[in-house]
Scaffold this active site. Sequence first.
Site, mmCIF file in Angstrom:
data_model
loop_
_atom_site.group_PDB
_atom_site.id
_atom_site.type_symbol
_atom_site.label_atom_id
_atom_site.label_comp_id
_atom_site.label_asym_id
_atom_site.label_seq_id
_atom_site.Cartn_x
_atom_site.Cartn_y
_atom_site.Cartn_z
ATOM 1 N N TYR A 139 0.819 -1.213 0.000
ATOM 2 C CA TYR A 139 0.000 0.000 0.000
ATOM 3 C C TYR A 139 0.854 1.264 0.000
ATOM 4 O O TYR A 139 0.424 2.309 -0.467
ATOM 5 C CB TYR A 139 -0.908 0.043 1.241
ATOM 6 C CG TYR A 139 -2.221 -0.658 1.111
ATOM 7 C CD1 TYR A 139 -2.292 -2.026 0.857
ATOM 8 C CD2 TYR A 139 -3.416 0.037 1.266
ATOM 9 C CE1 TYR A 139 -3.505 -2.674 0.766
ATOM 10 C CE2 TYR A 139 -4.633 -0.601 1.175
ATOM 11 C CZ TYR A 139 -4.673 -1.956 0.919
ATOM 12 O OH TYR A 139 -5.886 -2.584 0.833
ATOM 13 N N LYS A 188 3.223 -15.355 2.600
ATOM 14 C CA LYS A 188 3.436 -16.079 1.344
ATOM 15 C C LYS A 188 4.936 -16.314 1.242
ATOM 16 O O LYS A 188 5.609 -15.876 0.286
ATOM 17 C CB LYS A 188 2.876 -15.238 0.168
ATOM 18 C CG LYS A 188 2.864 -15.948 -1.173
ATOM 19 C CD LYS A 188 1.817 -17.046 -1.291
ATOM 20 C CE LYS A 188 1.949 -17.774 -2.618
ATOM 21 N NZ LYS A 188 1.085 -18.967 -2.711
ATOM 22 N N ASP A 221 -2.816 -18.362 0.677
ATOM 23 C CA ASP A 221 -3.798 -19.056 -0.185
ATOM 24 C C ASP A 221 -4.519 -20.149 0.603
ATOM 25 O O ASP A 221 -5.743 -20.308 0.504
ATOM 26 C CB ASP A 221 -3.140 -19.608 -1.465
ATOM 27 C CG ASP A 221 -1.859 -20.380 -1.219
ATOM 28 O OD1 ASP A 221 -1.360 -20.384 -0.076
ATOM 29 O OD2 ASP A 221 -1.350 -20.994 -2.187
ATOM 30 N N ASP A 245 -6.293 -7.053 4.186
ATOM 31 C CA ASP A 245 -7.424 -6.400 3.516
ATOM 32 C C ASP A 245 -8.342 -7.457 2.902
ATOM 33 O O ASP A 245 -9.558 -7.445 3.093
ATOM 34 C CB ASP A 245 -6.895 -5.458 2.429
ATOM 35 C CG ASP A 245 -8.025 -4.776 1.669
ATOM 36 O OD1 ASP A 245 -8.946 -4.269 2.329
ATOM 37 O OD2 ASP A 245 -7.979 -4.777 0.423
ATOM 38 N N ASP A 249 -12.232 -9.094 4.429
ATOM 39 C CA ASP A 249 -13.485 -9.030 3.662
ATOM 40 C C ASP A 249 -14.092 -10.427 3.563
ATOM 41 O O ASP A 249 -15.305 -10.613 3.706
ATOM 42 C CB ASP A 249 -13.264 -8.468 2.248
ATOM 43 C CG ASP A 249 -13.626 -6.990 2.147
ATOM 44 O OD1 ASP A 249 -13.460 -6.274 3.157
ATOM 45 O OD2 ASP A 249 -14.074 -6.548 1.070
HETATM 46 C C1 IPM Z 1 -10.367 -1.129 4.043
HETATM 47 C C2 IPM Z 1 -10.624 -0.546 2.691
HETATM 48 C C3 IPM Z 1 -9.457 0.349 2.318
HETATM 49 C C4 IPM Z 1 -8.218 -0.500 2.275
HETATM 50 C C5 IPM Z 1 -9.622 1.113 1.001
HETATM 51 C C6 IPM Z 1 -10.908 1.902 0.982
HETATM 52 C C7 IPM Z 1 -8.444 2.000 0.726
HETATM 53 O O1 IPM Z 1 -10.836 -1.528 1.739
HETATM 54 O O2 IPM Z 1 -10.296 -0.360 5.027
HETATM 55 O O3 IPM Z 1 -10.227 -2.353 4.140
HETATM 56 O O4 IPM Z 1 -7.922 -1.146 1.274
HETATM 57 O O5 IPM Z 1 -7.499 -0.524 3.277
HETATM 58 MN MN MN Z 2 -10.791 -3.548 2.550
#
Ligand code: IPM
Ligand code: MN
Length: 355
Positions: A139, A188, A221, A245, A249
């Site tokens: 990032y 990884k 993975d 990240d 999710d």
């Molecule tokens: C999160 C979001 C952010 C990230 C984006 C919006 C930049 O997806 O907080 O997980 O990737 O960190």
């Molecule tokens: Mn995210």
Amino acid sequence: MKIVLLPGDGIGPEVIAEARKVLVRTGEKFGHHFEFESCPIGGNAIDDFGDPLPPQTITACKSADAILLGAVGGPKWDDPNAKTRPEAGLLKIRKELELFANLRPISTYEFLLDSSPLRRDIVAGTDILFVRELTGGIYFGESGLRQEGDQEVAWSTMTYSTSEIERVVRIAAEAARGRRKKLTMVDKANVLEASRLWRRVTARVMKEEFPDIEYDVVLVDAMAMHLISRPTAFDVVVTENLFGDILTDEGSMLPGSMGMLPSASIGSDGPGLFEPIHGSAPDIAGKGIANPLATILAAAMMLRYSLKLETEAAAIEAAVDKVLEAGHRTGDLARGGEKSIGTTEMGDLVVAALG
Ligand code: IPM
Ligand code: MN
């Protein structure tokens, strides 16, 4: 105590308004005075100031005791050729405040288990604390774009130093001490040099400083697979920025709705930043139907981690449990035939449950 509110875009302002109500009631009940200041961030800040993180927002955040964020982004600011993007504001505030550890707890509520896309017998009992490194890696590493003949070539690099790894591993291992005493590091290392450094540094920190914590490593993975096949096998999971990240999710689907999950971004000192895991949900913005519970639970995490008000945090969490147990559901949680309520109704119910 000074709390900076960053409502942001989309449903952000709607869910922040409910969390604010809950904080005001908590303050009255326990005898604290919370002072609120709202500042611009994200797409609306680009519209008004040409900057997704205007300087006055940074100044206010730096002098706050804690920060509560709604969400940023939306289709209006999605032009790939735009000079700046709402997300840049979020990345910059994380970096400015050195919020290197992002805590994302993922646990299931018994009475919501049937809202999960996975089978009840797989998800029941899941209780994972993800600790995602937040201010390093790909990032923030060197990146660029160059022309080579008729080809464009782009690169992004994952860079980590010893101390960046040590500090986030320590936060994760400390957290494991207060839980089931198990830490999993995800990397990884079979491919990436940066991961091999993570592996060496983590093994040393765990051996020297946390011999009481059970420690193992899993490749990213494989982790993507284990997370949905045996989520109850994990306690605290620590990993680098991009893997964290993606995995969080994925993990957010385990409890049934993203609308329930809070997160905390913290550094060594200074204010922490607390926010729901979900985004700005532009499709439902302004309709008054968003679930404010993730933001209300983020406010509880804020009281716990930044303001050291454990009793007050637990009271908010208990109030949320009570409202859900009584059967109240926003649209994202309601299942076929169940009645759903709106954003402000849900906030009012939590305020009432606080007593
Ligand atoms: C999160 C979001 C952010 C990230 C984006 C919006 C930049 O997806 O907080 O997980 O990737 O960190
Ligand atoms: Mn995210």
